[in-house]
Design a protein around this motif. Structure first.
Motif, PDB file in Angstrom:
ATOM      1  N   VAL A  32       0.750  -1.276  -0.090  1.00  0.00           N
ATOM      2  CA  VAL A  32       0.027  -0.256  -0.077  1.00  0.00           C
ATOM      3  C   VAL A  32       0.680   1.165   0.094  1.00  0.00           C
ATOM      4  CG1 VAL A  32      -1.633   1.286   1.352  1.00  0.00           C
ATOM      5  CG2 VAL A  32      -1.998  -1.243   1.099  1.00  0.00           C
ATOM      6  N   LEU A  33       2.012   1.127   0.692  1.00  0.00           N
ATOM      7  CA  LEU A  33       2.709   2.386   0.805  1.00  0.00           C
ATOM      8  C   LEU A  33       3.645   2.707  -0.277  1.00  0.00           C
ATOM      9  CD1 LEU A  33       4.016   2.013   4.470  1.00  0.00           C
ATOM     10  CD2 LEU A  33       2.551   3.641   3.873  1.00  0.00           C
ATOM     11  N   ARG A  34       3.691   1.729  -1.233  1.00  0.00           N
ATOM     12  CA  ARG A  34       4.354   1.854  -2.397  1.00  0.00           C
ATOM     13  C   ARG A  34       3.457   1.843  -3.414  1.00  0.00           C
ATOM     14  NH1 ARG A  34       8.961  -2.479  -3.547  1.00  0.00           N
ATOM     15  NH2 ARG A  34       9.542  -0.879  -4.691  1.00  0.00           N
ATOM     16  N   ARG A  35       2.374   1.885  -3.230  1.00  0.00           N
ATOM     17  CA  ARG A  35       1.079   2.150  -4.252  1.00  0.00           C
ATOM     18  C   ARG A  35       0.877   1.042  -5.283  1.00  0.00           C
ATOM     19  NH1 ARG A  35       2.922   6.925  -2.766  1.00  0.00           N
ATOM     20  NH2 ARG A  35       1.340   8.680  -2.499  1.00  0.00           N
ATOM     21  N   LEU A  36       1.444  -0.126  -4.796  1.00  0.00           N
ATOM     22  CA  LEU A  36       1.317  -1.600  -5.542  1.00  0.00           C
ATOM     23  C   LEU A  36       0.281  -2.553  -4.979  1.00  0.00           C
ATOM     24  CD1 LEU A  36       5.300  -2.247  -5.588  1.00  0.00           C
ATOM     25  CD2 LEU A  36       3.890  -1.364  -7.369  1.00  0.00           C
ATOM     26  N   SER A  37      -0.840  -1.853  -4.660  1.00  0.00           N
ATOM     27  CA  SER A  37      -2.011  -2.512  -4.194  1.00  0.00           C
ATOM     28  C   SER A  37      -2.646  -3.487  -5.164  1.00  0.00           C
ATOM     29  CB  SER A  37      -3.182  -1.627  -3.585  1.00  0.00           C
ATOM     30  OG  SER A  37      -2.697  -0.851  -2.589  1.00  0.00           O
ATOM     31  N   MET A  38      -2.634  -3.172  -6.469  1.00  0.00           N
ATOM     32  CA  MET A  38      -3.088  -4.154  -7.409  1.00  0.00           C
ATOM     33  C   MET A  38      -2.343  -5.003  -7.723  1.00  0.00           C
ATOM     34  SD  MET A  38      -5.948  -3.029  -8.386  1.00  0.00           S
ATOM     35  CE  MET A  38      -6.252  -3.957  -9.795  1.00  0.00           C
ATOM     36  N   ILE A  39      -0.982  -5.250  -7.210  1.00  0.00           N
ATOM     37  CA  ILE A  39      -0.006  -6.394  -7.412  1.00  0.00           C
ATOM     38  C   ILE A  39      -0.893  -7.752  -7.058  1.00  0.00           C
ATOM     39  CG2 ILE A  39       1.210  -6.486  -5.502  1.00  0.00           C
ATOM     40  CD1 ILE A  39       3.413  -6.875  -7.391  1.00  0.00           C
ATOM     41  N   GLY A  40      -1.572  -7.670  -6.024  1.00  0.00           N
ATOM     42  CA  GLY A  40      -2.399  -8.720  -5.326  1.00  0.00           C
ATOM     43  C   GLY A  40      -3.156  -9.227  -6.347  1.00  0.00           C
TER      44      GLY A  40
END
Length: 267
Positions: A32-40
């Protein structure tokens, strides 16, 4: 009610849920902090392709999904290097490939589609001893890595350039975090399903970010929120015969809404 809560399948479900309740928000905080939430979502789709191939070939489905997810994590990091200014492209490309492969394997093995559906929407009540061993190993591995590299991941999450300048092995840390994410996703899909797994990564973090006043407290609170949702969701689903994965996620959303209302009332 007591019969359900004391049954073997419910105890296995609870054990698996509690383990994922630790690892998912632990990894989710950094995503979330790295703005990679969609990687999930991306890795979940790739994992389903692996699971489908596992059913098609007779290989252990969760193991096949895990292999696919780890391979996808390497591919994502490779593409992120190739498109440094458009890092989100790597996620979009791998997600497209995962969906395409899953669709292909579905058409090749129509007889097992009903089994794969359990991985799409979650089938926590069907966890067996082998599944619990895999989830347990992944949990120990993820917790150990987070403890060992906590400060490094912290700096990487807030300022990757500063981490690189300070001499940290940024490339290795990025790959390690992505691989850990792949392991968590691939083991979590049988618990909450590939369509809902991203919620377990992000919503506990969203709640903790509203309440916690430090990074360490954010991490701890995210895990606590996830465990509350897992326990509450499983009990509610068991008593009223509901879909456990969906119940866990809806409880998380309810907790987020209550938190938002509470924060608005306080402010």
């Amino acid at each position: 009610m007591l019969d359900i809560l004391t049954s073997d399948f419910f105890r296995r479900a609870l054990a698996g849920g509690l383990l994922i309740g630790i690892t998912a928000p632990l990894i989710g905080v950094f995503l979330v902090l790295r703005r990679l939430s969609m990687i999930g979502d991306t890795l979940a789709h790739v994992t389903i392709a692996g699971v489908a191939l596992g059913f098609l070939t007779g290989f252990y489905p969760l193991g096949a999904g895990l292999v696919f997810a780890v391979a996808a994590s390497f591919a994502i990091e490779k593409l992120r290097k190739a498109y440094k200014s458009y890092a989100e492209l790597s996620i979009a490309i791998i997600m497209s490939g995962g969906v395409a492969l899953a669709s292909l394997f579905f058409t090749l093995g129509k007889g097992y589609n009903a089994d794969v559906m359990g991985y799409l929407f979650g089938s926590i009540y069907t966890l067996n001893s082998a599944d619990l061993i895999v989830v347990g190993i992944v949990t120990v591995l993820v917790v150990a890595v987070i403890i060992l590299f906590f400060k490094e991941f912290f700096l990487l999450s807030f300022e990757e350039d500063a981490a690189s300048v300070s001499g940290l092995p940024v490339r290795m840390l990025n790959l390690l975090l992505t691989v850990m994410t792949a392991l968590v996703i691939s083991t979590a899909i049988k618990i909450v399903g590939s369509l809902l797994v991203s919620a377990l990564l992000t919503i506990p973090v969203a709640i903790s970010l509203l309440l916690a006043r430090s990074f360490k407290k954010t991490v701890v609170l995210a895990v606590v929120v996830a465990e509350i949702a897992v326990i509450g969701g499983l009990v509610v689903a068991g008593v009223w015969n509901l879909a456990p994965g969906a119940t866990i996620v809806l409880l998380l959303i309810a907790l987020l809404i209550v938190t938002l209302i509470g924060k608005k009332g306080v402010s």
